[in-house]
Each structure stands twice: as C-alpha cells, then as structure tokens.
Motif scaffolding. Sequence first.
Motif, short mmCIF file in Angstrom:
data_model
loop_
_atom_site.label_atom_id
_atom_site.label_comp_id
_atom_site.label_asym_id
_atom_site.label_seq_id
_atom_site.Cartn_x
_atom_site.Cartn_y
_atom_site.Cartn_z
N ILE A 1 0.85 -1.19 0.00
CA ILE A 1 0.00 0.00 0.00
C ILE A 1 0.88 1.24 0.00
N GLU A 2 0.81 1.99 -1.07
CA GLU A 2 1.57 3.24 -1.15
C GLU A 2 0.69 4.39 -0.69
N TYR A 3 1.20 5.19 0.22
CA TYR A 3 0.46 6.39 0.58
C TYR A 3 1.40 7.52 0.94
N SER A 4 0.83 8.67 1.11
CA SER A 4 1.54 9.92 1.43
C SER A 4 2.25 10.49 0.20
N SER A 5 3.40 9.92 -0.16
CA SER A 5 4.11 10.27 -1.38
C SER A 5 4.20 11.77 -1.66
N PRO A 6 4.90 12.49 -0.79
CA PRO A 6 5.00 13.94 -0.97
C PRO A 6 6.12 14.33 -1.93
N ASN A 7 6.11 15.58 -2.34
CA ASN A 7 7.24 16.19 -3.02
C ASN A 7 8.07 16.88 -1.94
N THR A 8 9.38 17.04 -2.22
CA THR A 8 10.23 17.58 -1.15
C THR A 8 10.44 19.09 -1.26
N VAL B 1 8.87 9.11 -2.37
CA VAL B 1 9.17 10.52 -2.15
C VAL B 1 9.66 11.11 -3.46
N ASN B 2 8.93 12.05 -3.98
CA ASN B 2 9.34 12.69 -5.23
C ASN B 2 10.33 13.79 -4.88
N ASP B 3 11.60 13.38 -4.89
CA ASP B 3 12.66 14.22 -4.32
C ASP B 3 13.51 14.91 -5.37
N VAL C 1 9.98 12.50 -16.83
CA VAL C 1 8.79 13.17 -16.29
C VAL C 1 8.19 12.32 -15.16
N TYR C 2 7.15 12.84 -14.56
CA TYR C 2 6.47 12.19 -13.43
C TYR C 2 6.14 10.73 -13.75
N MET C 3 5.61 10.50 -14.96
CA MET C 3 5.22 9.15 -15.33
C MET C 3 6.41 8.19 -15.39
N GLN D 1 9.18 8.04 -13.68
CA GLN D 1 9.64 7.49 -12.41
C GLN D 1 8.67 6.45 -11.87
N ASP D 2 7.37 6.59 -12.19
CA ASP D 2 6.41 5.61 -11.68
C ASP D 2 6.65 4.23 -12.29
N ILE D 3 7.11 4.22 -13.54
CA ILE D 3 7.42 2.94 -14.18
C ILE D 3 8.62 2.30 -13.47
N VAL E 1 -1.52 -1.24 -4.23
CA VAL E 1 -2.53 -0.21 -4.04
C VAL E 1 -1.86 1.16 -3.94
N TYR E 2 -2.34 2.11 -4.72
CA TYR E 2 -1.82 3.48 -4.67
C TYR E 2 -2.89 4.38 -4.06
N VAL E 3 -2.60 4.94 -2.90
CA VAL E 3 -3.52 5.90 -2.29
C VAL E 3 -3.13 7.29 -2.79
N VAL E 4 -3.88 7.77 -3.75
CA VAL E 4 -3.57 9.06 -4.38
C VAL E 4 -4.88 9.75 -4.74
N GLY E 5 -4.93 11.05 -4.58
CA GLY E 5 -6.15 11.83 -4.82
C GLY E 5 -6.74 11.66 -6.21
N GLU F 1 -7.55 13.65 -8.41
CA GLU F 1 -7.09 14.48 -9.53
C GLU F 1 -6.07 13.71 -10.38
N GLN F 2 -5.64 12.55 -9.87
CA GLN F 2 -4.68 11.77 -10.65
C GLN F 2 -5.29 10.49 -11.23
N ASN F 3 -6.59 10.45 -11.32
CA ASN F 3 -7.26 9.26 -11.90
C ASN F 3 -6.68 8.91 -13.27
N HIS G 1 -3.81 9.70 -14.58
CA HIS G 1 -2.42 9.25 -14.47
C HIS G 1 -2.35 7.74 -14.22
N PHE G 2 -3.20 7.26 -13.33
CA PHE G 2 -3.11 5.84 -12.98
C PHE G 2 -3.74 4.92 -14.03
N GLN G 3 -4.71 5.47 -14.73
CA GLN G 3 -5.26 4.72 -15.87
C GLN G 3 -4.14 4.51 -16.89
#
Length: 596
Positions: free
Chosen positions: A119-126, A161-163, A329-331, A333-335, A351-355, A357-359, A361-363
């Motif tokens: 379960i991934e959650y939080s995942s902030p930018n620094t 962490v998107n650092d 780009v953002y995508m 790093q997710d790969i 499982v990715y717990v993400v708001g 607004e990123q529907n 992105h995950f599709q």
Amino acid sequence: MNIETSLQAMVKAAVAELYQLEAADAQLQIQKTKKEFEGDLTVVTFPFVKAARKAPEVIGDEIGNFLLAQHSLVSAFNVIKGFLNLTINTAYWMEVLNVLAADEQFGHNTTGKDKLMMIEYSSPNTNKPLHLGHVRNNLLGFSIAEIQKANGWEVVKTNIVNDRGIHICKSMLAWKLFGKGETPQSSGMKGDHLVGKYYVEFDKAYKAEIKALMEQNIPEEEAKRTVPLMRQAQEMLVAWEQHDPEVYQLWETMNGWVYEGFDATYKRMGVDFDKIYYESQTYLEGKSKVEEGLEKGVFYRREDGSVWADLRSDGLDEKLLLRADGTSVYMTQDIGTAKLRYEDYPISKMVYVVGNEQNYHFQVLALLLDKVGFEWGRDLVHFSYGMVELPEGKMKSREGTVVDADDLMTEMIDTARDTARELGKLDTATDEEVEQIASMVGLGALKYFILKVDPKKNMTFNPKESIDFNGNTGPFIQYTHARIKSVLRKAQEAGIQVPEAVDTSLTISEKEKYMIQLLSTYPAVVRQAGDEFSPAVIANYIYELVKEYNQFYHDFSILKEENEALKGFRLLMSSAVAKVIRSGMALLGITVPERM
Ligand code: ARG
C-alpha cells in the motif's frame, strides 16, 4: 460462530424438507430484524413462493414451526407478510458473549491470506511541507493498511518521495539566491517549512521578473518562457542529473532538512512506513524501461527527440515519457518505481492511495506497465479519494491557500485541551496527563471526522464539529471508552471480579441481547471494510455500538445491580464493548484513553 451462516443452513434444510427445494445461496436471505418488530433475525420468504406454491405468510409459519421443533437455537417466531422474524435463544447469545470475550484478537482474521499487499500512501514532493490533502491521504493509507492486516493480508506500507525535478530546483535556487545561508538551526524553523518558504520565495521573484519583462512590452507568453529564474532552475535540473557536485550537495542538504521535518509530522500523526522509495533512485530505472519500450516499438520518438506512448487505441491520449532534452517526467519514475517494488517484494496486490485528480495518471500507468511487459500492471489498484477543505476562512496558512498539516494538528490539540478544561474533565490530571489526553483527543477528533466519510466524496473538515463531545465524533467515542474503563476500575476497587464467562441460562433484557448481537457482527464489519477498502464502515459501526451502549448505560445499573450474576454479566459485556471500541479505533489509527 457466524449466526447468519448457521441460519442459512437451517433454512436450506427446512425448505428442502418442506417444499423439495434446492435453495441457492441468493435465495437464503437473512437480515437483522427491524427495530419495530419482535425478534433478532429475519428470514425473507418471498424467494420460496414459487417452489412452495403458497402465500409468503404461510411459508413463514411453516418454516418457523419447523425451526422451532428442530433447533434449540430458535426460541420463538412471528410472521409479518413475507418476513419470518426469529427470536434467538438467549443462551445462544450468552455463549457468543463468552466466546468473543475470551478472544483477544476478536474481529481479526488470524488465519491469514498468505498474500502480500503493498500500500503506497503519502508520497510527498520535497519542495514544501505536508498539507491538509496529505492528512487525508495519510490517514486513509494508514487505516487501510491496518484493516487489510486484520483481514489476514501481509501488508507492506510504502511511500514514494518525489525528491527531484524542477519544483525541487525552484526551492534550491531561491535559497541559493536569497537564503544568506539560513538553516533550520539558525532560523528555528522546521526543515520542511524552511524549504517551503523558499519555494514561495521563488514564485514571488519569478512573478516579479515576468512583470518587469512585460513592462518592457515583451508579451506574457514569451516572458514566461524566457524569464531568467526559470531558465536557471532548468539549468540546475540538468546539472543535478549530471551529478554536479555543488548542486548535488545543496540538494542533499535541503532534502535532509525536509526529511527531518516530514519524520516529525508523520510521528506526531502516528503513521509510518515499512519501506520508502525515492524518485532519485528509481527514475533511471524508468528511463531504461522506456528506452527498452522504444526498441521494442511500443513507444515512439518524435522529431524533437521526445519519447511518447500512443494510447489512442485504448481510448486514451498520447503520453509524454521523456522530454526532448532527455529528462524524465512524473510518469517515467512511476514505471521505474513499480519495477523495483515488484523486484523487492512478492506483491499480489499493489494499491496506490492518491487523490482523484490523478485518476487519469493511474489509468495511463496501468496501460504503460502492461506495455513494457509487466503483466501485473493492469491489476494495480488506484485508491482514489476526494478533496478536503476547511470551512471558509478557517486556519488558512501563511500563504493563504493551503492548510499546513503541522499547524492543523497543533490547532486541534490546543482546542482539545481548552474544551476538556472547560468541561472540567482534566481537573485532577497532572500536566503530563493533560498533554497526553489533549493529543489523543485532538488527533482522534481530526482522524475520526475525516475517516468516517466515504473516501470517494469531497469533504469539508470542520474542526469545531469534529471535537464536539456529543455526536458522531472521535471524542464522543473516546469518552465512552474511558467511561467503561472507569466503571471497570470502580468494580475492581470494590473487590468485584469481572467474570471470565457468564452462565448461559441467565435471563437478560432485549436491549442486552441486542448489544451482544451488535458485538457479534464486528468480524463481518472488519471483513466488509477490507473488501470495500473503507475505514468509514468501521467508523460508522463503532458509532452505532457506542450509541447503543450509552443507552444501555443510561437505562440499566451496573455496579448497583443487586443480582450478582446479572452484575457480572453487565461488567463482562461492558468490557467486551470497550475491547471492540479499542480494536475498531485502532484500525482507524486512533488511540482511546483509559480515563478522561
Ligand atoms: N508526489 C506526487 C504529488 O504530490 C504524488 C505521488 C503519488 N504516487 C505515485 N506513485 N505517483 O502529486
């Protein structure tokens, strides 16, 4: 142990005998009896009408008599139209209480699934501190992890962490230009707040530069593109990717400040992670997977050198994977992150717990992972949740836009302290106890108010309402727990033992029977919360339980009861209620006080 299942089997046997019907599971409907009728559980008889060729009332009567004659479990029945209301033998409920009171892990599925859920959650930018949106994310992520563990999953809580990236370079550049060597130590600011301050500084200076350019009659579009600060930030990003020692060191220093700050926030919030991934360590993996895809012909390169995926045949868009200058780009790093995670763990469910607004992105991510050859890609779960806001005008942060997570927690704890003092609840407590309870109640209020809402819905967090000691709130539930504990303490002081089990032949009231029935559904509630990924299911159950208990507490005496066996029963039942409150609240990441 599950009474619905036993009743289903009994009804199945009854209709086979009475009407020669092989009933399917869907035909065997058992519900809790409606409050206005007598009985505990209700069998719906409409599904048998066709096979029996009789009126639903008659069928109810026949099945009722059959069960009464065959099974000691049923002690009485009545029929209302197509509903057969069964009264379950009190001894059965007493036995249920004895079993659940003895079960320390009651509600948890201890047999286990032997499967791993990440379960991934939080995942902030620094580049800035955590805000109210992260609060909802963290609370949901943590709670869902606890709920899935209770359902037998092995869970790994993770965080990406998107650092790195342009936004991080903005804070770095502003610090370099305007910071005069300021540090968390020299300024007394929390590290993440300090870095966030320079992110805001960048934005101010950037806007000022654009304005200056436009005053020299340069059109807005061009001004935005050529503004020196933005160019410098981009150069910094390229220098970072090339490991330029000076840039790299500044990056390490500033990120170090941010991590210290995040750690403090997570700790105070009571959330944690088993494994943290950093974009700086995963994005190159992503890049090489994209290069691979390019060679295999699943992606393509445009004339300017940028790399794209064409997802139009899947009903989506074209998606940028590498910029013309080769930066990721953002995508991308997710790969890479997904690849590493699947190498590190035998994941059955990701499982990715993400708001929400990123529907999109995950599709896209699911399709891309599939295209680069990860067959698990399509099965990823995006746990998408709605926005959270404060009522207008409340607790806006310094910049006036986002609500800072640290400020919010401080505000909640302060309010809890004030409210408890006003209510005279802390009169005899030591300073240390006051702080402990204020923190428990302040955070309990925040967590419960957010988690009781369906995650998919947008919501307004209302601090004042959340901390009300009466109502569907964390503090109300915490208070009820403390109240039960206080009764149990008083019993002990008076030398009264809480029995380990009660005599099943004891006569108890309907209300008390109902309390046991409600307690007995807790395991099913935990299961449902797991299936639906919904902490709200737990929250609403606990509220129901607490409401019923408070009615019981109001209407019945416990320590003053003269019948010793009955007193023992009420103490045992109360302690079982406290246990379930504690357990359910723990699944929400909320602690409950012993006294309050
Ligand atoms: N850091 C990102 C943001 O703040 C969220 C990352 C979500 N997780 C992911 N695997 N993309 O928008």
